[in-house]
Design a protein around this motif. Structure first.
Motif, short mmCIF file in Angstrom:
data_model
loop_
_atom_site.label_atom_id
_atom_site.label_comp_id
_atom_site.label_asym_id
_atom_site.label_seq_id
_atom_site.Cartn_x
_atom_site.Cartn_y
_atom_site.Cartn_z
N UNK A 107 0.55 -1.39 -0.27
CA UNK A 107 0.09 -0.39 -0.37
C UNK A 107 0.81 1.79 -0.77
N UNK A 108 0.39 2.30 -0.81
CA UNK A 108 1.66 3.43 -0.95
C UNK A 108 2.24 2.96 -1.12
N UNK A 109 2.70 2.69 -1.96
CA UNK A 109 3.92 2.08 -2.62
C UNK A 109 4.35 2.95 -4.41
N UNK A 110 2.93 3.00 -4.54
CA UNK A 110 3.19 3.98 -6.12
C UNK A 110 2.52 2.79 -7.31
N UNK A 111 2.72 3.06 -8.43
CA UNK A 111 2.29 1.93 -9.31
C UNK A 111 3.38 2.59 -10.81
N UNK A 112 2.59 1.52 -11.05
CA UNK A 112 4.51 0.72 -12.65
C UNK A 112 3.53 1.36 -13.42
N UNK A 113 3.89 2.01 -14.75
CA UNK A 113 3.50 1.85 -15.59
C UNK A 113 3.47 1.15 -16.83
N UNK A 114 2.71 0.75 -17.34
CA UNK A 114 2.88 -1.18 -18.50
C UNK A 114 2.54 -0.35 -19.93
N UNK A 115 3.61 -0.48 -20.73
CA UNK A 115 3.08 -0.08 -22.17
C UNK A 115 2.24 -1.51 -22.31
N UNK A 116 1.61 -1.39 -23.49
CA UNK A 116 0.99 -2.56 -23.70
C UNK A 116 0.17 -2.11 -25.36
N UNK A 117 0.13 -3.32 -25.61
CA UNK A 117 0.03 -3.18 -27.42
C UNK A 117 -1.26 -3.93 -27.73
N UNK A 118 -2.44 -3.89 -29.19
CA UNK A 118 -2.96 -4.98 -28.97
C UNK A 118 -3.29 -4.81 -30.13
N UNK A 119 -3.95 -6.04 -30.60
CA UNK A 119 -4.17 -6.23 -32.56
C UNK A 119 -5.43 -6.97 -32.51
N UNK A 120 -6.20 -6.82 -34.19
CA UNK A 120 -7.24 -7.10 -33.88
C UNK A 120 -8.34 -7.22 -33.24
N UNK A 121 -9.44 -8.35 -33.58
CA UNK A 121 -10.43 -8.07 -32.84
C UNK A 121 -10.04 -8.10 -31.36
N UNK A 122 -9.24 -8.58 -30.68
CA UNK A 122 -9.13 -8.15 -28.71
C UNK A 122 -8.71 -5.58 -29.41
N UNK A 123 -7.82 -5.50 -29.48
CA UNK A 123 -7.59 -4.28 -30.20
C UNK A 123 -9.08 -3.25 -30.23
N UNK A 124 -10.00 -4.06 -31.08
CA UNK A 124 -11.57 -3.77 -31.12
C UNK A 124 -12.32 -3.34 -30.23
N UNK A 125 -12.23 -4.79 -28.83
CA UNK A 125 -12.75 -4.65 -27.52
C UNK A 125 -12.30 -3.76 -26.74
N UNK A 126 -10.92 -3.92 -26.57
CA UNK A 126 -10.88 -3.09 -26.00
C UNK A 126 -11.16 -1.25 -25.89
N UNK A 127 -11.14 -0.97 -27.38
CA UNK A 127 -11.12 0.46 -27.54
C UNK A 127 -12.97 1.11 -27.59
N UNK A 128 -13.81 -0.37 -27.45
CA UNK A 128 -15.53 -0.57 -27.07
C UNK A 128 -15.62 -0.30 -25.85
#
Length: 135
Positions: free
Chosen positions: A37-58
């Motif tokens: 708790x209170x240790x902060x966060x990590x910022x994870x760069x991600x990429x997605x393609x095809x139907x997975x990208x469409x679903x995430x955007x929706x």
């Protein structure tokens, strides 16, 4: 084994891009809280393609949307304008599941939650070469 599962919040609105032949791709960052708790966060760069990208955007296109992602890590590099080699590491999303769908549904005007969790799998976004990449 190259596999990761993360849960966090999208850091900014996601922009869906299409290739010339109509395949979807997105790049985005997810803030994942550390276990202590209170240790902060990590910022994870991600990429997605095809139907997975469409679903995430929706269902998780907006900043602050909670997501659960499964995927594999991919490293790369490029030479920047100054001639310096820059190394990259990002999570390529193979499977996505919405968390707190009710919040997203309210923002998007969707009347009710689906009976099944919103998810995608790597099989749906595979291309002819067996990867989720649009090329």
């Amino acid at each position: 084994m190259n596999y990761s599962c993360i849960s966090g919040r999208v850091t900014k609105d996601i922009e869906l891009r299409k290739t010339k032949d109509g395949k979807s791709s997105i790049r985005f960052t997810v803030a994942v809280n550390r276990r202590i708790k209170d240790a902060g966060a990590d910022f994870i760069p991600c990429a997605a393609f095809g139907k997975t990208a469409d679903l995430i955007c929706r269902f998780a296109q907006r900043k602050g949307s909670r997501v659960c992602l499964e995927g594999h890590w991919q490293s790369g590099n490029y030479v920047d304008k100054a001639g310096k080699t820059v190394y990259t590491l990002e999570l390529i999303v193979d499977r996505y599941e919405a968390i707190d769908f009710g919040e997203v549904a309210t923002k998007e005007g969707i009347a009710e939650e689906p009976q099944e969790p919103i998810q995608s799998s790597m099989d749906e976004s595979m291309n002819e070469y067996g990867t989720g990449f649009p090329f």
